[in-house]
Design an enzyme around this catalytic site. Structure first.
Site, PDB file in Angstrom:
ATOM      1  N   LYS A 203      19.823   9.816   5.087  1.00  0.00           N
ATOM      2  CA  LYS A 203      19.979   8.646   4.212  1.00  0.00           C
ATOM      3  C   LYS A 203      19.343   8.935   2.873  1.00  0.00           C
ATOM      4  O   LYS A 203      18.164   9.266   2.798  1.00  0.00           O
ATOM      5  CB  LYS A 203      19.345   7.384   4.809  1.00  0.00           C
ATOM      6  CG  LYS A 203      19.772   6.116   4.025  1.00  0.00           C
ATOM      7  CD  LYS A 203      18.865   4.933   4.241  1.00  0.00           C
ATOM      8  CE  LYS A 203      17.695   4.904   3.279  1.00  0.00           C
ATOM      9  NZ  LYS A 203      18.093   4.644   1.867  1.00  0.00           N
TER      10      LYS A 203
ATOM     11  N   GLU B 144       5.759  12.297   4.880  1.00  0.00           N
ATOM     12  CA  GLU B 144       5.098  12.752   3.646  1.00  0.00           C
ATOM     13  C   GLU B 144       5.038  11.542   2.738  1.00  0.00           C
ATOM     14  O   GLU B 144       6.059  11.094   2.220  1.00  0.00           O
ATOM     15  CB  GLU B 144       5.875  13.916   3.019  1.00  0.00           C
ATOM     16  CG  GLU B 144       5.082  14.672   1.971  1.00  0.00           C
ATOM     17  CD  GLU B 144       5.334  14.179   0.561  1.00  0.00           C
ATOM     18  OE1 GLU B 144       4.476  13.412   0.051  1.00  0.00           O
ATOM     19  OE2 GLU B 144       6.364  14.534  -0.015  1.00  0.00           O
TER      20      GLU B 144
ATOM     21  N   CYS C 199       4.316  12.276  -5.924  1.00  0.00           N
ATOM     22  CA  CYS C 199       3.375  11.789  -4.914  1.00  0.00           C
ATOM     23  C   CYS C 199       2.027  12.481  -5.007  1.00  0.00           C
ATOM     24  O   CYS C 199       0.999  11.907  -4.652  1.00  0.00           O
ATOM     25  CB  CYS C 199       3.964  11.965  -3.527  1.00  0.00           C
ATOM     26  SG  CYS C 199       4.452  13.667  -3.158  1.00  0.00           S
TER      27      CYS C 199
ATOM     28  N   GLU D 155      -1.477   3.959  -6.069  1.00  0.00           N
ATOM     29  CA  GLU D 155      -0.522   4.951  -6.558  1.00  0.00           C
ATOM     30  C   GLU D 155       0.393   4.275  -7.589  1.00  0.00           C
ATOM     31  O   GLU D 155       1.277   3.497  -7.235  1.00  0.00           O
ATOM     32  CB  GLU D 155       0.304   5.505  -5.400  1.00  0.00           C
ATOM     33  CG  GLU D 155       1.217   6.638  -5.809  1.00  0.00           C
ATOM     34  CD  GLU D 155       1.976   7.228  -4.629  1.00  0.00           C
ATOM     35  OE1 GLU D 155       2.159   8.452  -4.608  1.00  0.00           O
ATOM     36  OE2 GLU D 155       2.383   6.456  -3.736  1.00  0.00           O
TER      37      GLU D 155
END
Length: 529
Positions: free
Chosen positions: A220, A296, A330, A427
């Site tokens: 996906k 992750e 990230c 983040e």
């Protein structure tokens, strides 16, 4: 991803866009001249916008589509088939049949190697058009797509092609008259969900080891960036990939993503994205068939500048560590810890470097920063910037949008940042550098580790003892010493704590897609044991 190539591309001196206007207190603002320029027409057409199921491009079962947007303007590039639960069912059925009955896991590993290598050759041949499609859909620099990411995509698949015929078990001595061996078997149907910040590279990180190990895949894509995966998947079938081995479903998390994670005929999940979504995926796996999950997830990586640092070099590397890919990384070095002895000099030079950063159309030569991915991310970043000023941090430069069209944000630098501020904890995923002061190693180790994340860290020092102390003390999955974002097909990547579980890339990633079976055969009158 070769560090030399990346740094040479992003750290060279480039011309500025427009002029800066002084706003007071040392804050500057870019003019909107660059944003007012007409965007460059991408040198590529969209050829594939349907779902890829069982080797064919098909409409969604519902007939629904959704728009994918150009981040430079917010305008529609094309409409893409919107996959939902029924489409996931079709894709999983195709992958299951291809695994149970098809040739992929039954052909020799060498035959799989040859198909994957042919695919890599085709991608290399179409490098520029694939790079243009990635930049158009994502907003990242065309130079970055064409010179780094597509070549790295090719390198990754060639690396995994080389592993296909080197996966094997062991012969193990037992305490009695038995012959014991282990078989490393493909796990089956792998469900994979990739993010929007590095669509092609995340495709390679996941699809490469899964297929090399003999599995089949339902992938996906992120709803923001569905185009490049469909394009390269077509090339995979041109290379000889059997139908049903690789299926691509574009769609949204709550529908297509949830259906994939909950599916009882999916044997394995791999996901890259936010920590919050990772928790949901683990829950869906547990509530269905307890399929293993590789994650992750997010990060808030420290970049530590020690007192012996060459400040000019440290500034450039810290700038790259944060601002690369518009800050949408990230593992971005988003907490810049600077020793108090060099803090003031570092801050002034970091501010000056941010002011030099060129922001504009990613197809235009000489740009260093393109737009953020979409309006939601754009507004989220600006909200964090407001939070920084409201909580008492000093806005040294940036802090606003660039132009009135698209999702461009000024390179932003904060000083006087405290550990309990949101900009130091969360983040942000944008071009916002937070600079924090520290006194000694014990202090910076404690503060660097005081995060729910543990994805990566950067250390800048000439002292070997300091480097050795930090590399062992930092609770993260990767430590870069005097470098940052140095990626290679062979280097494992993953996080500690809430930055995920498992590792991707390198030999370690193959374990995600293999089962270990012990086979014990009783021996009669063996000549030896």
């Amino acid at each position: 991803m070769a560090a030399r190539r990346i740094s040479s591309l992003f750290s060279r001196s480039l011309p500025r866009i427009g002029q800066k206007s002084y706003l007071g207190r040392g804050i500057y603002q870019y003019s909107t001249a660059a944003a007012l320029e007409d965007p460059i027409k991408p040198p590529v057409n969209v050829e594939y916008n349907k779902l890829l199921i069982n080797g064919q491009f098909v409409d969604a079962a519902s007939g629904k589509t959704f728009p994918t947007l150009d981040p430079r303007t917010g305008e529609i590039i094309t409409h893409v088939a919107e996959g939902e639960a029924e489409d996931i069912n079709r894709a999983v059925a195709a992958a299951r049949k291809a695994f149970d009955e098809g040739p992929w896991p039954k052909m020799t590993a060498y035959e799989r190697t040859k198909i994957i290598l042919r695919f890599a050759d085709l991608v290399e041949k179409h490098n520029d058009e694939i790079a243009a499609l990635e930049t158009w859909d994502n907003g990242k620099l065309y130079e970055q797509s064409a010179e780094i990411e597509v070549p790295m995509f090719v390198r990754l698949f060639r690396y995994y092609a080389g592993w296909a015929d080197k996966i094997h078990g062991l012969t193990i001595p037992a305490d009695g008259p038995q012959h014991v061996q282990t078989l490393h078997e493909p796990i089956g149907v792998a469900g994979q969900i990739i993010p929007w910040n590095f669509p092609l590279l995340m495709f390679a990180w996941k699809v490469g080891p899964a297929l090399a190990s003999g599995n089949t895949v339902v992938l996906k894509t992120a709803e923001q960036t569905p185009l490049s995966a469909l394009h390269v998947a077509k090339l995979f079938h041109e290379a000889g990939l059997p139908p049903g081995v690789l299926n691509i479903v574009s769609g949204f998390g709550p529908t297509a993503g949830a259906a994939l994670c909950s599916h009882m005929d999916v044997d394995k999940l791999a996901f890259t994205g936010s920590t919050e979504t990772g928790k949901v995926i683990l829950e869906l796996s547990a509530k269905s068939n307890l399929k293993p999950v590789t994650l992750e997830l997010g990060g808030k990586s420290p970049f530590i500048v020690c007192e012996d640092a060459d400040v000019d070099q440290a500034v450039e590397l810290a700038h790259y560590a944060l601002f690369f890919n518009q800050g949408q990384c990230c593992c971005a070095g988003s907490r810049t810890f600077v020793h108090e002895k060099v803090y003031d000099e570092f801050l002034e030079k970091a501010k000056a470097r941010a002011l030099k950063r060129t922001v504009g159309d990613p197809f235009r030569p000489g740009m260093e920063q393109g737009p953020q991915i979409d309006a939601e991310q754009f507004e989220k970043i600006l909200k964090y910037i407001r939070s920084g000023t409201d909580s008492g941090a000093t806005l040294e430069t940036g802090g606003d949008r660039v132009g009135a069209k698209g999702y461009y944000i000024q390179p932003t630098v904060f000083s006087d940042v405290k550990d309990d501020m949101l900009i130091a904890k969360d983040e942000i995923f944008g071009p916002v550098q937070t600079v924090l002061k520290f006194k000694d190693l014990d202090e910076v180790i404690r503060r660097a580790n005081a995060s729910r994340y543990g994805l990566a860290a950067g250390v800048f020092t000439h002292n070997l003892d300091t480097a050795n102390t930090l590399m062992r003390a930092l609770r993260v999955g990767t430590v870069w010493i005097n470098c940052f974002d140095t990626f290679d097909a062979t280097i494992p990547f993953g996080g500690y704590k809430m930055s995920g579980q498992g590792r991707e890339k390198g030999e370690y990633s193959l374990k995600n897609y293999l089962q270990v079976k012990a086979v014990v055969t009783q021996l009669k009158n063996p000549a030896w044991l």
